[in-house]
Design a protein around this motif. Structure first.
Motif, mmCIF file in Angstrom:
data_model
loop_
_atom_site.group_PDB
_atom_site.id
_atom_site.type_symbol
_atom_site.label_atom_id
_atom_site.label_comp_id
_atom_site.label_asym_id
_atom_site.label_seq_id
_atom_site.Cartn_x
_atom_site.Cartn_y
_atom_site.Cartn_z
ATOM 1 N N LEU A 4 10.560 6.033 2.528
ATOM 2 C CA LEU A 4 10.450 4.821 3.329
ATOM 3 C C LEU A 4 11.545 4.890 4.382
ATOM 4 O O LEU A 4 12.723 5.065 4.042
ATOM 5 N N VAL A 7 11.895 0.461 6.882
ATOM 6 C CA VAL A 7 10.733 -0.388 6.614
ATOM 7 C C VAL A 7 11.162 -1.853 6.497
ATOM 8 O O VAL A 7 12.118 -2.176 5.797
ATOM 9 N N SER A 21 15.513 1.995 3.798
ATOM 10 C CA SER A 21 15.150 3.410 3.713
ATOM 11 C C SER A 21 15.371 3.886 2.282
ATOM 12 O O SER A 21 16.369 3.530 1.652
ATOM 13 N N LEU A 46 4.089 -0.927 -1.034
ATOM 14 C CA LEU A 46 4.267 -0.059 0.134
ATOM 15 C C LEU A 46 4.041 1.400 -0.237
ATOM 16 O O LEU A 46 3.435 2.167 0.516
ATOM 17 N N MET A 47 4.533 1.793 -1.418
ATOM 18 C CA MET A 47 4.360 3.179 -1.859
ATOM 19 C C MET A 47 2.905 3.472 -2.215
ATOM 20 O O MET A 47 2.408 4.566 -1.965
ATOM 21 N N VAL A 58 6.146 4.807 6.183
ATOM 22 C CA VAL A 58 6.134 5.333 4.817
ATOM 23 C C VAL A 58 5.527 6.733 4.869
ATOM 24 O O VAL A 58 4.386 6.898 5.313
ATOM 25 N N LYS A 60 4.441 10.231 2.790
ATOM 26 C CA LYS A 60 4.123 10.776 1.466
ATOM 27 C C LYS A 60 3.851 12.265 1.590
ATOM 28 O O LYS A 60 3.264 12.712 2.575
#
Length: 667
Positions: A4, A7, A21, A46-47, A58, A60
Motif C-alpha cells: 500500500l 493510501v 504505506s 483494500l488488500m 495498492v 499486488k
C-alpha cells in the motif's frame, strides 16, 4: 507480495486512513492491532480489492493467491464438513475431472499415436494433481479438521446443521488447506477453544505462507506475530517483534510524539504571542509576516490519541455467605448424551475459578448449572445466603431487547437511578453523545458486550459468572476489564480462551474432561506447566479398553532392547561373522566422520545466513524504508537473495542430516 503506497480512505468527514504505506514480504506474519473503528477492516478490504482507495495505490504481486477468513459467514449447506474443507479452489476438481476423462479414453483408444499422446497427458495431469495435494488432500483435511476440534462423527455432517462457531472452523480449515500465498484472518480465535487455539498457533507458525492477522488475543499475537502493525488516528506504525515488544516500543513512540507535540505547541504560542504584540507596529511588519508564514508552513505534530477503553470499576458488592454454591451428586445431559454423573462441587466466598477443557466437554453447561439456568436431572444445587448473581454469556447478549435503546436497556435494571448518572455510566462504556439512543438491534457485537457489562455493573453482584466476556472487546477494553476483575472481591467463575485474562485473575482452575471436573490450584500457565499432561494421559487410559490376551507370537514392544549378540536359538557367531561385522563398523565410522563434520558446518552456515536475513527483515520494518523507493528496491532484492540462501542451505542441511541419521541407525 502486497504494498500500500500513500493510501487514504475516508467515510464522510472521517479520515479512516491518511496516506498510509505498508509492505508485506513473503513469509512475514503481521499482527494488525488498533481500537474498534480504527480502520482494520478497511485495510483488509483494500488488500482484498473490495474497498477502493480515495487516493494512493495498492500493488499486488502477479498471481498472488489471497486467503481470507471474515468474521461473519453466509450459511453454507448441501455438503459435508469434510467436503467443504476440501473445496480448496477451482483447479483441483478440474484436474481430477480431466484425469477421469483421460482414463476413460485410454480404455477405448486403439491408435498408437493417440495412445502415446494420452499417456503423456495422463502423466502431466497426475503430476499437477500431486502438486495440488490431490492424493493426500482428504487425509490432510481430516488432520486439519481434527486440529480445529472436529471429531470423526462431525466430519460427515451437513455444514448447514453447524452453529456459527463450528461453521467458522470448517471455513478456516478450507482456507488453510487452499495453501494461499497470503492469509488474511479477522479474529479467527473468537470461536475456538483453547485446544484448537493452541493447534492453530502451531499451524500458523510452521506454515510458509505470509499472514496478516487481526486479533485482540495478546498471547496469540505474542506466539504468532513477527511484526505488529498498529492503526492509530488514521496512521500506520510498524514494529518488529511480537505484541509484548510492540507494547514497549509503542509507549516510547507515544512519549516521543507527546514531547514533540508539546514542544511545537510551545513554539507556536511564542510565535502567536510575538505576532499579537507586534501586529500594529510598522517597524516590525516584516518580522510579523515572516512569523505568520512560518506558522503557515509548519508541519503540525499531532497529539497522540488516548486509548478508548471502557472505564470499568465494579462497586464493592454486599458480602455473601461463606459457601456460595454447592452441588451434590448432580446428573445432567442432553438427550441420550450424559455430560455429568455424580458431580459434586463447592464454591466458597472469594473463589476465582477458571473452567478449562475442550469444546463440547460441558464447560458452559457447568456454568449454567452453577447459575441455576439449567436444572439437573438428579442431585441438588444449594445456594448460600445473600448470594446475588450476575451472568455474562452469549445468551445474555441475545436476551437484550432489540427495540430498546442502549439507555432504555440500562434503565430496565437501574431502578430509581437518575438518567444523568445512567448516561455517565454508558459514557464510561464508550456510548458517547447520541450513541445512548442507538437501538440494540443496530449495535455491533462489541457494543452489545459493553452494554451487558454495564448492566452487570450497576446491579452489584457478589457472584459473577462470565462465559467468554472478551470475545468482542478490543485489547484496551480487555485490559480495563482485566484490571477491574483483579480488584473485584466477590466470587468469580470464568470461561475464556484469553490466556492473559485467566492468568491475571484465576486462583483455581477446574479441568472439565469426559464428565469429570478436576479442581487444581493456580492459573492457566500453572495448569499447562504442572497438570495438563498428566490429566490427559489419565483420561486416555480411562478411555482405553482392557487389553486382549496377547497372541503367542506377540510383536516386540518398540522400547524393548534388541538382541545384539547371538542367543541360544541362533548359536554363537563364527569368527568370519565377527570380522565382517567389525569391518562394517569401521566402514560406517569412516563414512560417518566427514558427514558429521559437513552437517556441523552447514548448521553454522544456516545460522549465519538466518542472522543476515533477520537483519534485512528488521531494516524492512522501518517505516522510513517505505518512503525511499530506491532503498526499498535494494532492500527487497537483498532480502529475496538472503531468503533464497537460507532455503538452499536448509535443504542441503536436511538432506545431509537425514543421510547421517540413516547411517547412524545402521539402516
Amino acid at each position: 507480495m502486497i504494498t500500500l503506497h500513500n493510501v487514504s480512505k475516508y467515510y464522510g468527514k472521517q479520515d479512516v486512513l491518511k496516506e498510509v504505506s505498508l509492505h508485506i514480504s513473503p513469509g512475514e506474519r503481521l499482527g494488525l492491532v488498533g481500537p474498534n473503528g480504527a480502520g482494520k477492516s478497511t485495510l483488509l478490504g483494500l488488500m482484498l480489492g473490495t474497498v477502493e482507495p480515495d487516493s494512493g495505490e495498492v500493488f499486488k504481486a502477479k498471481n498472488l493467491r489471497l486467503g481470507y477468513l471474515p468474521q461473519e459467514l453466509l450459511t453454507l449447506s448441501g455438503r459435508t464438513v469434510l467436503e467443504l474443507a476440501m473445496e480448496t479452489g477451482d483447479s483441483l476438481p478440474q484436474v481430477e475431472a480431466d484425469l477421469e476423462e483421460v482414463h476413460r479414453l485410454l480404455s477405448v483408444v486403439r491408435d498408437e499415436a493417440e495412445l502415446e499422446e494420452l499417456l503423456a497427458r495422463q502423466g502431466q495431469l497426475q503430476s499437477q494433481f500431486e502438486q495440488l495435494g490431490g492424493y493426500d488432500l482428504e487425509a490432510r483435511a481430516s488432520r486439519v479438521l481434527a486440529g480445529l476440534g472436529f471429531d470423526q462423527q462431525r466430519l460427515n455432517r451437513d455444514v448447514g446443521e453447524l452453529s456459527g462457531g463450528w461453521l467458522m472452523r470448517a471455513a478456516l480449515a478450507r482456507l488453510l488447506l487452499s495453501a494461499p500465498d497470503l492469509i488474511l484472518l479477522d479474529e479467527p480465535t473468537n470461536h475456538l477453544d483453547l485446544e484448537s487455539l493452541l493447534w492453530l498457533e502451531g499451524y500458523l507458525t510452521s506454515n510458509p505462507a505470509a499472514l496478516l492477522l487481526v486479533s485482540h488475543d495478546r498471547v496469540f499475537l505474542d506466539k504468532v506475530a513477527t511484526r505488529i502493525v498498529e492503526l492509530d488516528s488514521g496512521a500506520v506504525y510498524s514494529y518488529g517483534g511480537n505484541y509484548s515488544h510492540y507494547q514497549e516500543q509503542r509507549e516510547r513512540r507515544r512519549e516521543a510524539q507527546r514531547a514533540a507535540y508539546e514542544s511545537q505547541q510551545e513554539r507556536i504560542k511564542q510565535i502567536q504571542d510575538f505576532v499579537a504584540r507586534n501586529r500594529t507596529r510598522k517597524d516590525r511588519a516584516k518580522q510579523v509576516q515572516g512569523r505568520l508564514k512560518m506558522l503557515e508552513k509548519m508541519e503540525r505534530v499531532e497529539q497522540p490519541a488516548e486509548d478508548l477503553a471502557i472505564k470499568l470499576e465494579l462497586p464493592p458488592p454486599e458480602p455473601s455467605a461463606k459457601v456460595v454454591v454447592e452441588m451434590l451428586n448432580l446428573e445432567f445431559g442432553y438427550g441420550s448424551k450424559l455430560l455429568y454423573k455424580d458431580l459434586s462441587l463447592v464454591l466458597r466466598k472469594g473463589d476465582r475459578l477458571a473452567l478449562l477443557g475442550r469444546n463440547g466437554e460441558g464447560k458452559s453447561t457447568l456454568l449454567r448449572l452453577l447459575s441455576g439456568q439449567v436444572k439437573p436431572s438428579k442431585g441438588r444445587r444449594l445456594v448460600g445466603g445473600r448470594v446475588k448473581m450476575g451472568v455474562f454469556s452469549q445468551h445474555t447478549m441475545e436476551d437484550l431487547s432489540p427495540e430498546n435503546t442502549a439507555l432504555g436497556e440500562l434503565g430496565s435494571v437501574s431502578g430509581l437511578m437518575a438518567q444523568g448518572l445512567q448516561r455517565s455510566i454508558l459514557g464510561a462504556f464508550l456510548f458517547k453523545g447520541d450513541d445512548v439512543f442507538k437501538k440494540v438491534k443496530v449495535l455491533s457485537g462489541g457494543e452489545r458486550a459493553r452494554l451487558v457489562l454495564a448492566k452487570l455493573l450497576i446491579q452489584k453482584p457478589n457472584f459473577l459468572l462470565l462465559d467468554e466476556p472478551t470475545n468482542h472487546l478490543d485489547i484496551a477494553s480487555r485490559q480495563v476489564l482485566e484490571d477491574a476483575l483483579r480488584q473485584y472481591d466477590g466470587t468469580l467463575v470464568l470461561i475464556s480462551h484469553d490466556r492473559h485474562l485467566i492468568n491475571a485473575i484465576a486462583k483455581q482452575v477446574a479441568y472439565v474432561n469426559a464428565g469429570k471436573v478436576t479442581m487444581l490450584p493456580g492459573n492457566y500457565d500453572d495448569f499447562e506447566r504442572l497438570w495438563k499432561q498428566g490429566l490427559d494421559a489419565d483420561a486416555a487410559k480411562a478411555k482405553a479398553k482392557p487389553a486382549a490376551t496377547a497372541p503367542a507370537s506377540a510383536p516386540e514392544p518398540p522400547d524393548a532392547p534388541k538382541t545384539v549378540e547371538g542367543d541360544a536359538a541362533s548359536g554363537p557367531k563364527s569368527s568370519s561373522q565377527k570380522r565382517a561385522e567389525a569391518q562394517a563398523r569401521q566402514e560406517r565410522y569412516r563414512r560417518l566422520r566427514p558427514l558429521k563434520e559437513k552437517v556441523t558446518q552447514l548448521e553454522v552456515q544456516v545460522e549465519e545466513a538466518t542472522v543476515e536475513l533477520d537483519k534485512f527483515v528488521a531494516e524492512m520494518v522501518d517505516p522510513a524504508a517505505f518512503a525511499d523507493a530506491a532503498r526499498w528496491t535494494k532492500l527487497t532484492k537483498a532480502h529475496a537473495k538472503a531468503k533464497n540462501k537460507v532455503e538452499k542451505l536448509t535443504a542441503k542441511w536436511e538432506k545431509m542430516a537425514l543421510e547421517l541419521e540413516t547411517l547412524e541407525s545402521g539402516d
